[in-house]
Design a protein around this motif. Structure first.
Motif, PDB file in Angstrom:
ATOM      1  N   ARG A   1      67.680  62.696  82.401  1.00 39.57           N
ATOM      2  CA  ARG A   1      67.908  61.594  80.563  1.00 39.57           C
ATOM      3  C   ARG A   1      68.283  60.912  80.519  1.00 39.57           C
ATOM      4  O   ARG A   1      68.214  60.525  79.307  1.00 39.57           O
ATOM      5  CB  ARG A   1      66.537  62.192  79.925  1.00 39.57           C
ATOM      6  CG  ARG A   1      65.441  62.126  80.687  1.00 39.57           C
ATOM      7  CD  ARG A   1      63.934  63.055  79.373  1.00 39.57           C
ATOM      8  NE  ARG A   1      65.019  64.625  78.516  1.00 39.57           N
ATOM      9  CZ  ARG A   1      64.034  65.184  79.367  1.00 39.57           C
ATOM     10  NH1 ARG A   1      63.222  64.980  79.742  1.00 39.57           N
ATOM     11  NH2 ARG A   1      63.614  66.594  79.135  1.00 39.57           N
ATOM     12  N   TYR A   2      69.443  61.234  81.171  1.00 38.76           N
ATOM     13  CA  TYR A   2      70.934  61.150  79.989  1.00 38.76           C
ATOM     14  C   TYR A   2      71.492  59.296  79.937  1.00 38.76           C
ATOM     15  O   TYR A   2      70.941  59.245  81.371  1.00 38.76           O
ATOM     16  CB  TYR A   2      72.329  61.485  80.602  1.00 38.76           C
ATOM     17  CG  TYR A   2      73.448  61.307  79.944  1.00 38.76           C
ATOM     18  CD1 TYR A   2      73.989  61.404  79.117  1.00 38.76           C
ATOM     19  CD2 TYR A   2      74.427  60.839  81.614  1.00 38.76           C
ATOM     20  CE1 TYR A   2      75.636  60.544  78.587  1.00 38.76           C
ATOM     21  CE2 TYR A   2      76.398  60.518  81.194  1.00 38.76           C
ATOM     22  CZ  TYR A   2      76.023  60.181  79.607  1.00 38.76           C
ATOM     23  OH  TYR A   2      77.742  60.057  79.260  1.00 38.76           O
TER      24      TYR A   2
ATOM     25  N   ASP B   1      59.810  54.118  76.189  1.00 41.37           N
ATOM     26  CA  ASP B   1      58.883  54.323  75.108  1.00 41.37           C
ATOM     27  C   ASP B   1      58.244  54.889  76.710  1.00 41.37           C
ATOM     28  O   ASP B   1      57.797  56.600  75.741  1.00 41.37           O
ATOM     29  CB  ASP B   1      57.450  53.111  75.041  1.00 41.37           C
ATOM     30  CG  ASP B   1      57.984  52.258  73.748  1.00 41.37           C
ATOM     31  OD1 ASP B   1      58.791  52.596  73.020  1.00 41.37           O
ATOM     32  OD2 ASP B   1      57.347  51.368  73.325  1.00 41.37           O
ATOM     33  N   GLU B   2      58.358  54.928  77.436  1.00 35.80           N
ATOM     34  CA  GLU B   2      58.392  56.728  78.303  1.00 35.80           C
ATOM     35  C   GLU B   2      59.388  57.413  78.736  1.00 35.80           C
ATOM     36  O   GLU B   2      58.948  58.400  79.852  1.00 35.80           O
ATOM     37  CB  GLU B   2      57.971  55.436  80.182  1.00 35.80           C
ATOM     38  CG  GLU B   2      56.805  54.633  80.011  1.00 35.80           C
ATOM     39  CD  GLU B   2      56.366  53.148  81.015  1.00 35.80           C
ATOM     40  OE1 GLU B   2      56.275  53.003  81.480  1.00 35.80           O
ATOM     41  OE2 GLU B   2      57.438  53.796  81.991  1.00 35.80           O
ATOM     42  N   ALA B   3      60.082  57.106  77.544  1.00 37.54           N
ATOM     43  CA  ALA B   3      61.395  58.203  78.079  1.00 37.54           C
ATOM     44  C   ALA B   3      61.423  58.132  79.324  1.00 37.54           C
ATOM     45  O   ALA B   3      61.849  58.828  80.396  1.00 37.54           O
ATOM     46  CB  ALA B   3      60.383  59.560  78.380  1.00 37.54           C
ATOM     47  N   ARG B   4      61.878  57.182  80.024  1.00 38.22           N
ATOM     48  CA  ARG B   4      62.762  56.669  81.220  1.00 38.22           C
ATOM     49  C   ARG B   4      63.844  57.850  81.837  1.00 38.22           C
ATOM     50  O   ARG B   4      64.402  58.536  81.098  1.00 38.22           O
ATOM     51  CB  ARG B   4      62.877  55.189  81.229  1.00 38.22           C
ATOM     52  CG  ARG B   4      64.775  55.304  80.808  1.00 38.22           C
ATOM     53  CD  ARG B   4      65.136  54.023  80.625  1.00 38.22           C
ATOM     54  NE  ARG B   4      66.118  53.820  79.571  1.00 38.22           N
ATOM     55  CZ  ARG B   4      67.233  53.208  78.463  1.00 38.22           C
ATOM     56  NH1 ARG B   4      65.586  52.466  78.290  1.00 38.22           N
ATOM     57  NH2 ARG B   4      67.614  52.875  78.036  1.00 38.22           N
TER      58      ARG B   4
ATOM     59  N   PRO C   1      77.630  65.692  77.382  1.00 41.67           N
ATOM     60  CA  PRO C   1      77.654  67.463  76.963  1.00 41.67           C
ATOM     61  C   PRO C   1      76.644  66.602  75.938  1.00 41.67           C
ATOM     62  O   PRO C   1      75.873  67.642  75.024  1.00 41.67           O
ATOM     63  CB  PRO C   1      79.221  67.104  76.693  1.00 41.67           C
ATOM     64  CG  PRO C   1      79.793  66.653  77.194  1.00 41.67           C
ATOM     65  CD  PRO C   1      79.000  65.509  78.200  1.00 41.67           C
ATOM     66  N   ASN C   2      76.883  65.940  74.656  1.00 46.80           N
ATOM     67  CA  ASN C   2      76.735  65.713  73.240  1.00 46.80           C
ATOM     68  C   ASN C   2      74.966  65.488  73.745  1.00 46.80           C
ATOM     69  O   ASN C   2      73.770  66.306  72.857  1.00 46.80           O
ATOM     70  CB  ASN C   2      76.981  64.151  72.551  1.00 46.80           C
ATOM     71  CG  ASN C   2      75.937  64.420  71.057  1.00 46.80           C
ATOM     72  OD1 ASN C   2      75.131  63.582  71.990  1.00 46.80           O
ATOM     73  ND2 ASN C   2      76.969  64.417  70.533  1.00 46.80           N
ATOM     74  N   HIS C   3      74.264  64.275  74.591  1.00 43.61           N
ATOM     75  CA  HIS C   3      73.263  64.287  75.153  1.00 43.61           C
ATOM     76  C   HIS C   3      72.444  65.754  75.822  1.00 43.61           C
ATOM     77  O   HIS C   3      71.170  66.294  75.381  1.00 43.61           O
ATOM     78  CB  HIS C   3      72.808  63.392  76.454  1.00 43.61           C
ATOM     79  CG  HIS C   3      71.463  63.087  76.815  1.00 43.61           C
ATOM     80  ND1 HIS C   3      70.834  62.178  76.182  1.00 43.61           N
ATOM     81  CD2 HIS C   3      70.659  64.059  77.796  1.00 43.61           C
ATOM     82  CE1 HIS C   3      69.702  62.581  77.133  1.00 43.61           C
ATOM     83  NE2 HIS C   3      69.925  63.477  77.662  1.00 43.61           N
ATOM     84  N   VAL C   4      72.911  66.772  76.071  1.00 44.65           N
ATOM     85  CA  VAL C   4      72.896  67.743  77.433  1.00 44.65           C
ATOM     86  C   VAL C   4      72.614  68.947  75.620  1.00 44.65           C
ATOM     87  O   VAL C   4      71.447  69.162  75.839  1.00 44.65           O
ATOM     88  CB  VAL C   4      73.387  68.536  77.656  1.00 44.65           C
ATOM     89  CG1 VAL C   4      73.158  69.959  78.267  1.00 44.65           C
ATOM     90  CG2 VAL C   4      73.254  67.651  79.081  1.00 44.65           C
TER      91      VAL C   4
END
Lengths: 194, 631
Positions: free
Chosen positions: B337-338, B298-301, B398-401
């Motif tokens: 964040r990946y 939830d905190e976007a770790r 790459p997908n995440h970025v």
């Protein structure tokens, strides 16, 4: 024959209307057998390869409109050109005057390293000649440019013109291409030791 | 009209391609189906066609299932391809094809073309008849929109254009050749399908968590994908209609916390039963760990475990200025964040999210692509396939970025809109930002596969990335450009309107004899393409059609030189009356950066088009263009 590296050069054709620019380049490109005929746009954009002793030069030839009303559009075409052929009609002195102005413009506004060739076309019409060879030759020497008289009709000197131009082009110039460059490591290295 | 044999041959090629890529496009509802292994089949899923629960087919006795790569819906395979069962169209592919819908208009009923064709049935032993295509209502898409691929649409356009050029046309093109029935090479079909999937998948990605693909390399556990959900959800609120959520995935997403806690409690209970107090302690630890994990989600770790390759290879465009620091920070944050960074942690080591077999399979497929002969898959297509595989992998960097940068772009674009009202506009910001997105997505791809960095590959790679990025943000970028060139566009339209009025009264009414309908079609296609490469293709087609038309009309059949070509280009632009043509050229000037293309006929076409429009902009009277003095 050694498999030499192919150098690509943009070549632009300049000159007044009806001096035979298109005919000249069509004679050069279409008059020879070549294995792969690449797609072109009429006679306005053509490609042709010149085989030299130590290298291969591929010209990407851009034709331009010679009408006066389109004169202001020419810089769009000769921008980035490595070579230019300025064509005049030996039977038309006005076209030679126009060719001189093209040379001036190119020297002033074109790429500083552009290789220029002056081509006196329609040399087969000797009886109607109005521009003497010596006059054009002396002008070319003054300005340090190539000069040949050609005939698109009988193919005289057409290939020689392009070969001479190919010889004068620098072969070690970096080819414009989208390259990848290594980038330095990120400045903020946040790696923790634990 | 395409012959029956030709149609069958094309269809065979298409099916062969589908077999190779494990994807079967449904031409009726626009789904991109892949088969689903029973191991991965969620027990709670129901079939989209018959509304029955999907069975776990362990011994081959139950009906096999398929899943849409685009929208994630499940169906029995027999339902998916049954002519009797109707179900909803793919929401994602449907959304992607909105622009294409305007381009394509199918007047003729294509049932005659398709009724004789057949596809393998679900068990692969025999074949079932394809249903005849019903007439399209206002809510349905034409068949030609199966693939939104620019290249496919381009080919279809040219097919139609060349036909219409030979026949005296009395209006706009009214019939398109569907992709599956067009005469095209294998690689084109492959490319079209891949592009279809890429575009669809990337649209879907932010909302997809619960579904697992049949592809082994997509099977990795995606619990850490929740990491993205916070930031993406925030952005999606702002992005409006450009970012439409996909409904089928929201239920499971909501229940992930519940499942986590429930799993932990059950684990603790089992621990007490099995091992007494010690098990209880372990179980309690499981509860704490589960809660902690959820809390961190939830905190976007942000977990920094290894930076990967330190030496990035980036695409540099010296002439383009972008807000470098801002986007470098965004890129770095996206990388941090990946979720893959979390993969080297203890949990990931204990429970690897990709098996060795899956990894090997993924590797072998890539080797297959690379080692295939040039005659079968051209080099550009190899780059496309490899890049698309990486970008399709939802667990890849790459997908995440890519997703994060697109969202960041949209957020910034909306802020620009706000600033504009306050007269604090950076009029180039969206364009600069889009350059940055392209640059850093390419960088992420290069970081994953350094081989893309070779000079020959990177040209194709950049074109692919540009196409993908503009499939998402083209509208926003064009909006900015159109705003800047609004006055010029309006003035040109006004001049054309004046000329139209004048030509009705005098001798210019016969000007249409020198106009090529195919060239006009190509010109009209330029605004509908969404990437510089595709727009350039249409520019080339435009000039080629003019040249062909002129060469066919003249008795000497001589090739057309620039003296005539420039004039005829001007004539066609006036007659075509293309909406906001100045903006289109500005877009090309901004984004057509491939030096190799710009030196060749694409560059010549662009310069000729640009020169013609420049001439028309500065001209006060168009009648001189239609004089017959110099043709």
């Amino acid at each position: 024959m050694s498999s030499s590296r192919v150098h690509h050069f943009k070549l632009v054709l300049l000159g007044d209307t009806a001096v035979g620019k298109s005919c000249l380049v069509v004679r050069f490109v279409r008059d020879e057998f070549f294995e792969f005929q690449e797609p072109t746009i009429g006679a306005a954009f053509l490609t042709q390869t010149v085989q030299l002793d130590e290298s291969t030069v591929k010209f990407e030839i851009w034709d331009t409109a010679g009408q006066e009303r389109y004169r202001s559009l020419a810089p769009m075409y000769y921008r980035g050109a490595a070579a230019a052929i300025i064509v005049y009609d030996i039977t038309n002195p006005d076209s030679f005057t126009g060719a001189k102005s093209w040379v001036k413009e190119l020297q002033r506004r074109g790429d500083p390293n552009v290789v220029i060739a002056l081509a006196g076309n329609k040399a087969d019409l000797e009886s109607r000649r109005k521009v003497e060879f010596e006059e054009a030759q002396s002008y070319a020497e003054e300005n340090g440019i190539l000069h040949l008289e050609t005939s698109a009709k009988n193919a005289n000197n057409v290939k020689a013109l392009f070969v001479e131009l190919a010889k004068k082009l620098p072969k070690n110039a970096p080819q414009p291409e989208r390259e990848a460059f290594p980038l330095a490591a990120p400045q903020n290295d946040n790696r923790n030791c634990c | 009209m395409i012959s029956e044999n030709e149609s069958n041959r094309s269809l065979e090629k298409t099916i062969e391609c589908m077999a190779n890529s494990d994807v079967c496009s449904d031409p009726y509802h626009y789904h991109s189906f892949v088969s689903v292994s029973f191991i991965l089949l969620p027990f709670y899923k129901i079939c989209l066609g018959c509304d029955e629960r999907l069975e776990v087919d362990v011994f081959g006795t139950s009906r096999p299932s398929v899943r849409c790569m685009a929208c994630g819906v499940y169906a029995h395979r027999c339902c998916a391809f049954s002519k009797h069962i109707k179900f909803d169209k793919c929401s994602v592919n449907y959304t992607n094809n909105k622009e294409l819908r305007e381009l394509s208009t199918v007047k003729d009923d294509t049932s005659d073309d398709m009724s004789h064709l057949s596809l393998p049935s679900e068990d692969g032993k025999d074949s079932i008849s394809r249903p005849a295509i019903e007439p399209l209502d206002s809510h349905e898409l034409p068949i030609s929109e199966i693939s939104p691929s620019p290249s496919a649409s381009f080919i279809n356009e040219l097919l139609v254009a060349s036909k219409s050029d030979n026949v005296e046309s009395d209006g706009p093109v009214t019939r398109k050749v569907p992709l599956h029935f067009a005469s095209h090479g294998f690689n084109v079909v492959s490319q079209a399908l891949q592009e279809n999937i890429i575009v669809s998948f990337n649209r879907l990605m932010p909302k997809e968590n619960d579904n697992r693909s049949i592809h082994s390399d997509d099977d990795r556990a995606s619990s850490s994908d929740e990491n993205n959900s916070t930031s993406i959800a925030t952005c999606s609120k702002n992005s409006g209609k450009l970012f439409e959520p996909s409904e089928p995935h929201t239920v499971i997403r909501k229940h992930i916390p519940l499942f986590t806690v429930a799993g932990s409690i059950v684990g603790g209970f089992v621990g007490v039963v099995c091992a007494g107090p010690v098990g209880g302690v372990i179980g309690a630890a499981g509860i704490v760990a589960g809660s902690h994990l959820q809390e961190r989600i939830d905190e976007a770790r942000v977990i920094e475990l290894g930076e990967g390759t330190q030496q990035l290879v980036l695409l540099i465009r010296p002439s383009i200025k972008i807000p470098e620091q801002i986007w470098f920070d965004i890129y770095q944050q996206a990388k941090q964040r990946y979720p893959g960074n979390f993969g080297s942690g203890l949990v990931q080591r204990l429970i690897p999210n990709e098996t060795n077999a899956a990894r090997r399979e993924r590797y072998e497929r890539e080797v297959d692509i690379v080692e295939t002969g040039e005659d079968e898959i051209p080099f550009a297509d190899k780059v496309l396939l490899l890049a698309s595989r990486i970008l399709n992998n939802k667990d890849s960097l790459p997908n995440h970025v890519y997703r994060e940068l697109i969202d960041a772009f949209r957020c910034r674009a909306l802020n620009v809109q706000y600033d504009e009202d306050q007269n604090h506009l950076n009029r180039q910001q969206r364009r600069q930002d889009s350059h940055a997105v392209i640059k850093y997505v390419t960088a992420a791809l290069l970081e994953t596969k350094a081989g893309f960095g070779s000079s020959s590959s990177i040209i194709h790679l950049a074109a692919i990335v540009e196409s993908l990025v503009f499939s998402e943000i083209y509208g926003l970028v064009m909006e900015e450009i159109e705003m800047e060139y609004e006055n010029q566009d309006n003035e040109l339209l006004e001049k054309v309107a004046n000329f139209e009025r004048k030509k009705c009264q005098d001798e210019y009414s016969g000007y249409k004899s020198c106009i090529s309908e195919a060239a006009l079609n190509a010109l009209h296609c330029i605004p509908q393409a969404h990437s510089a490469v595709d727009k350039l293709r249409y520019c080339v087609a435009f000039l080629e059609k003019i040249s062909e038309h002129f060469s066919n009309n003249t008795e000497t059949r001589s090739a057309m030189g620039a003296d005539s070509l420039l004039k005829m280009v001007c004539q066609h632009i006036v007659v075509a009356n293309v909406f906001r043509i100045n903006s289109q050229i500005a877009f090309l000037e901004e984004f057509a950066c491939n030096e190799e293309l710009l030196r060749g006929r694409e560059g010549y076409s662009l310069v000729t088009l640009k020169a013609s429009i420049h001439f028309l902009n500065s001209s006060t009277d168009f009648t001189e263009i239609f004089c017959h003095d110099e043709v």
